[in-house]
Design an enzyme around this catalytic site. Structure first.
Site, PDB file in Angstrom:
ATOM      1  N   CYS A 340       0.802  -1.232   0.000  1.00  0.00           N
ATOM      2  CA  CYS A 340       0.000   0.000   0.000  1.00  0.00           C
ATOM      3  C   CYS A 340       0.836   1.284   0.000  1.00  0.00           C
ATOM      4  CB  CYS A 340      -0.976   0.020   1.166  1.00  0.00           C
ATOM      5  SG  CYS A 340      -1.419  -1.561   1.847  1.00  0.00           S
ATOM      6  N   ARG A 369       7.278 -10.355   6.341  1.00  0.00           N
ATOM      7  CA  ARG A 369       6.747 -10.040   7.669  1.00  0.00           C
ATOM      8  C   ARG A 369       7.504 -10.863   8.695  1.00  0.00           C
ATOM      9  NH1 ARG A 369       0.253  -9.400   6.256  1.00  0.00           N
ATOM     10  NH2 ARG A 369       0.616  -7.777   4.704  1.00  0.00           N
ATOM     11  N   GLN A 387       1.512 -11.240  -2.856  1.00  0.00           N
ATOM     12  CA  GLN A 387       0.059 -11.184  -2.949  1.00  0.00           C
ATOM     13  C   GLN A 387      -0.364 -10.873  -4.380  1.00  0.00           C
ATOM     14  OE1 GLN A 387      -0.774  -8.064  -0.105  1.00  0.00           O
ATOM     15  NE2 GLN A 387      -1.280  -9.556   1.488  1.00  0.00           N
ATOM     16  N   ASP A 389      -2.040  -8.496  -5.139  1.00  0.00           N
ATOM     17  CA  ASP A 389      -2.492  -7.286  -4.478  1.00  0.00           C
ATOM     18  C   ASP A 389      -2.830  -6.207  -5.496  1.00  0.00           C
ATOM     19  OD1 ASP A 389      -2.925  -5.684  -2.340  1.00  0.00           O
ATOM     20  OD2 ASP A 389      -0.826  -5.189  -1.997  1.00  0.00           O
ATOM     21  N   HIS A 391      -4.391  -1.843  -5.548  1.00  0.00           N
ATOM     22  CA  HIS A 391      -5.054  -0.707  -4.923  1.00  0.00           C
ATOM     23  C   HIS A 391      -5.784   0.057  -6.002  1.00  0.00           C
ATOM     24  CE1 HIS A 391      -2.018  -1.874  -1.962  1.00  0.00           C
ATOM     25  NE2 HIS A 391      -2.965  -1.538  -1.114  1.00  0.00           N
ATOM     26  N   LYS A 470     -15.356  -3.297   5.016  1.00  0.00           N
ATOM     27  CA  LYS A 470     -14.710  -4.245   4.108  1.00  0.00           C
ATOM     28  C   LYS A 470     -15.628  -5.414   3.784  1.00  0.00           C
ATOM     29  CE  LYS A 470     -12.570  -6.904   7.806  1.00  0.00           C
ATOM     30  NZ  LYS A 470     -11.459  -7.740   8.230  1.00  0.00           N
ATOM     31  N   HIS A 516      -8.189  -1.350  -1.023  1.00  0.00           N
ATOM     32  CA  HIS A 516      -7.201  -2.437  -0.995  1.00  0.00           C
ATOM     33  C   HIS A 516      -7.960  -3.691  -1.406  1.00  0.00           C
ATOM     34  CE1 HIS A 516      -4.681  -0.121   2.011  1.00  0.00           C
ATOM     35  NE2 HIS A 516      -5.869   0.304   2.366  1.00  0.00           N
TER      36      HIS A 516
END
Ligand SMILES: [Zn+2]
Ligand SMILES: [Zn+2]
Length: 651
Positions: A340, A369, A387, A389, A391, A470, A516
């Site tokens: 992000c 992580r 991911q 992922d 945005h 969400k 997200h």
């Protein structure tokens, strides 16, 4: 005698004498209900069946269904376990014994670890105690007496619990099974009325544990077990875990040559050739889904100055989960734990107009992580992962339409994998940032989008993130297990933190909203789920190796190599097994490797220009020309179907 009114779950009201118990209420309704009752919920609180009702109350009788009842049942079985252990191992100390989603456990301090024979003996003792139909009885003891009692019994952990949990109370709640000699525990309950109610239970395994889960505390031994309302349900569950063991992605990952781990890179997979192929297939598949939907792919740095993480808030709230490194100039840097913040910088790197929105950045680069080593597990809990992922940057007005598009993407992707799924909408939590009106508007748009996409959903009130509501998606795998994968999260905060702006139609500056979203979640975890879902037998489009060509004898090897080349040129993932082994041996190995197609070439095939096709699960499929096989296989890849289904349709 005075009467009280009892409101039942269906809204009906009954009048009973004050002091009646939930058991009396059940008996007044029907003898069958009285026989099936195991506990009750009075005014929203789970209680024993024999608690007297002093005033008007809402009463729900718990019988052998539902999660509340199962929780009471399993916790009661944990007591039975502790009773058996204290009977068989005098001097043992008891810790805690809660119910869990899958069963229950109880922690003990014992001089030596439990061995499998102990579990057998303990389970036998549990069955004996169950057969004796011993009552669970709640008693209120003066606090000092309870402390003295557990002290004299050499149970300092129980004393500690009483001291911590009942500060300021005059009395504490303890439960016996039968009497103090048989078993007594400090517990608030509730429990089933007697041990004979516990019918289907099984002890599963043991593990090391620590008092309160802290490795600095007293080491303990944990016994895990599970319990169901009936023997039949228990057996079905045991079969399911047996099947899950066979499908364990760590086991299959090794057997199928997909990935491995090394102690020097904890929580980071080494993707072997086949695993890398699978990974890349999924990555390319996702690109193929996203690009036509208006996404662009970006690659952002892996290591950032701490200033970025301070701006995003992660330095203050998330640093312990990040790998922090230092540049040679002594600058503190944090390794990227999510994409992000980087995407915010990409957005801010140019002047954005309302005409550019929605703007959608997709990224698959690795994230790190700093998970504790104790929680790392195969591919499902890792330190390094990627991911699918993205945005999406949208205007306030675009939220509904964008979320609807996202839900449709999710629907398409999961159906390509044959995975059923459900959606969960989570709304404003008690602790939130921003204006209530903004939240209400966003939640209304999410609901509209779910309806417009024909997506049924569960509502999780107050379960949203502090920065926005969400929608989460849970898939159900072949064993009926639910996994949360996809997520769509609105975020009003991060655009503020990065002071993001776009120029509106009115020529003024406006703040975009960030969504997200991920569909697989992490590739690593999704691959683990797929391995277990398919039991390693991937459909053709995902199989790392789609076909193997098997010459029967040396003289067929050249022909077989030619077949291999033609398949490879057509874009199929194929290998040649020209080893001088018996054909049946080679077939068996290919079968164990769960390769969808085995193409056998012998004298007849060479003479006729064909291959004899065997499918992984359908066995012999007969001879085909090479062109015919290629055409059918490619059609099956495109259809994302199962091997047999594809060939059956084609022939
Ligand atoms: Zn209890
Ligand atoms: Zn994000």
């Amino acid at each position: 005698m005075s009467e009280i009114s009892v409101t039942l779950p269906d809204g009906s009201v009954r009048h009973v004498p004050a002091g009646s118990t939930p058991a009396d209420v059940a008996a007044a309704i029907s003898p069958r209900l009285a026989g099936a009752a195991i506990a009750a919920i009075v005014n929203g609180r789970p209680v024993d069946l024999d608690v007297p009702l002093a005033t008007d109350a809402s009463v729900q009788i718990l019988t052998d269904r539902g999660t509340d009842a199962l929780h009471v049942y399993r916790h009661s079985t944990a007591h039975l376990l502790a009773a058996a252990v204290t009977n068989l191992f005098p001097g043992v100390q008891c810790g805690i014994g809660p119910a869990t989603d899958e069963g229950f456990f109880y922690d003990f301090v014992v001089p030596r670890p439990f061995v499998p024979e102990d579990l057998e003996a303990i389970e036998k003792k549990m069955k004996e105690l169950a057969a004796q139909d011993l009552p669970y009885q709640r008693q209120m003891w003066p606090r000092e007496e309870a402390i003295a009692y557990f002290t004299s019994r050499g149970e300092p952990l129980k004393v500690q619990l009483i001291e911590e949990k009942t500060d300021g109370q005059r009395e504490v709640s303890v439960y016996t099974i039968k009497d103090r000699q048989t078993f007594v525990d400090f517990c608030v309950g509730p429990h089933v009325p007697s041990t004979s109610r516990l019918k289907g239970f099984k002890l599963l395994n043991t593990s090391n544990a620590y008092w309160k889960g802290d490795a600095k505390n007293q080491p303990m031994q944990r016994i895990y077990g599970t319990a169901f309302f009936s023997e039949k349900e228990l057996q079905a569950y045991l079969q399911r875990i047996e099947e899950a063991k066979k499908r364990d992605h760590r086991k299959l990952g090794r057997e199928l040559g997909l990935f491995t781990f090394h102690a020097w890179a904890p929580g980071a997979a080494f993707w072997l050739a086949k695993g890398t192929t699978l990974y890349n297939t999924l990555a390319d598949y996702m690109r193929g889904v996203l690009f036509p939907s208006g996404y662009v792919e970006v690659k952002t740095p892996l290591v950032y100055n701490k200033a970025l993480w301070e701006t995003s808030g992660h330095w203050q709230h998330y640093r312990e989960n990040m790998f922090v490194v230092e540049s040679r100039d002594g600058e503190p840097m944090g390794m990227k734990a999510m994409n992000c913040p980087g995407h915010m910088l990409v957005f801010a790197s140019d002047v954005r107009s309302y005409r550019d929105l929605p703007l959608r950045f997709h990224e698959q680069t690795p994230l790190h992580r700093n998970e504790a080593s104790g929680v790392l597990a195969g591919l499902t809990r890792v330190r390094q992962f990627s991911q699918d992922d993205a945005h999406c940057f949208v205007t306030q007005e675009q939220i509904g339409a964008e979320v609807e598009r996202l839900i449709r993407l999710v629907q398409r992707v999961y159906s390509d994998f044959g995975l059923p799924f459900v959606a969960k909408l989570s709304t404003r939590p008690d602790e939130f940032l921003g204006e209530v009106a903004t939240w209400d508007h966003a939640e209304a748009q999410l609901k509209q989008a779910l309806d417009a996409a024909g997506m049924a959903y569960e509502l999780n009130e107050k379960d949203g993130a502090f920065y926005g509501p969400k929608i989460d998606f849970d898939i159900t795998d072949a064993l009926g297990r639910r996994w949360q994968c996809g997520t769509i999260q609105l975020d009003y905060q991060i655009p503020q933190r990065f002071d993001l702006k776009y120029v509106g139609a009115d020529n003024a500056e406006h703040r975009p909203i960030v969504i997200h979203r991920a569909i697989f979640g992490s590739f690593e975890r999704f691959i683990a789920i797929l391995i277990e879902h398919y039991a390693g037998a991937f459909p053709l489009w995902l199989a790392p190796l789609q076909a193997v060509v098997l010459p029967i004898a040396d003289r067929h090897a050249d022909y077989a190599a030619g077949v291999r080349n033609r398949l490879a040129a057509a874009g199929l993932r194929v290998e040649l097994d020209a080893r001088q082994e018996k054909i049946n041996y080679k077939i068996r190995e290919a079968q164990l490797q769960k390769i969808p197609y085995m193409l056998v070439a012998g004298d007849r095939e060479v003479a006729e220009g064909t291959v004899s096709v065997r499918s992984r699960s359908g066995g012999d499929q007969g001879a085909r020309t090479v062109d015919e096989f290629v055409r059918q296989a490619l059609a099956e890849v495109t259809a994302k179907g199962e091997p047999e289904a594809g060939l059956a349709a084609a022939s």
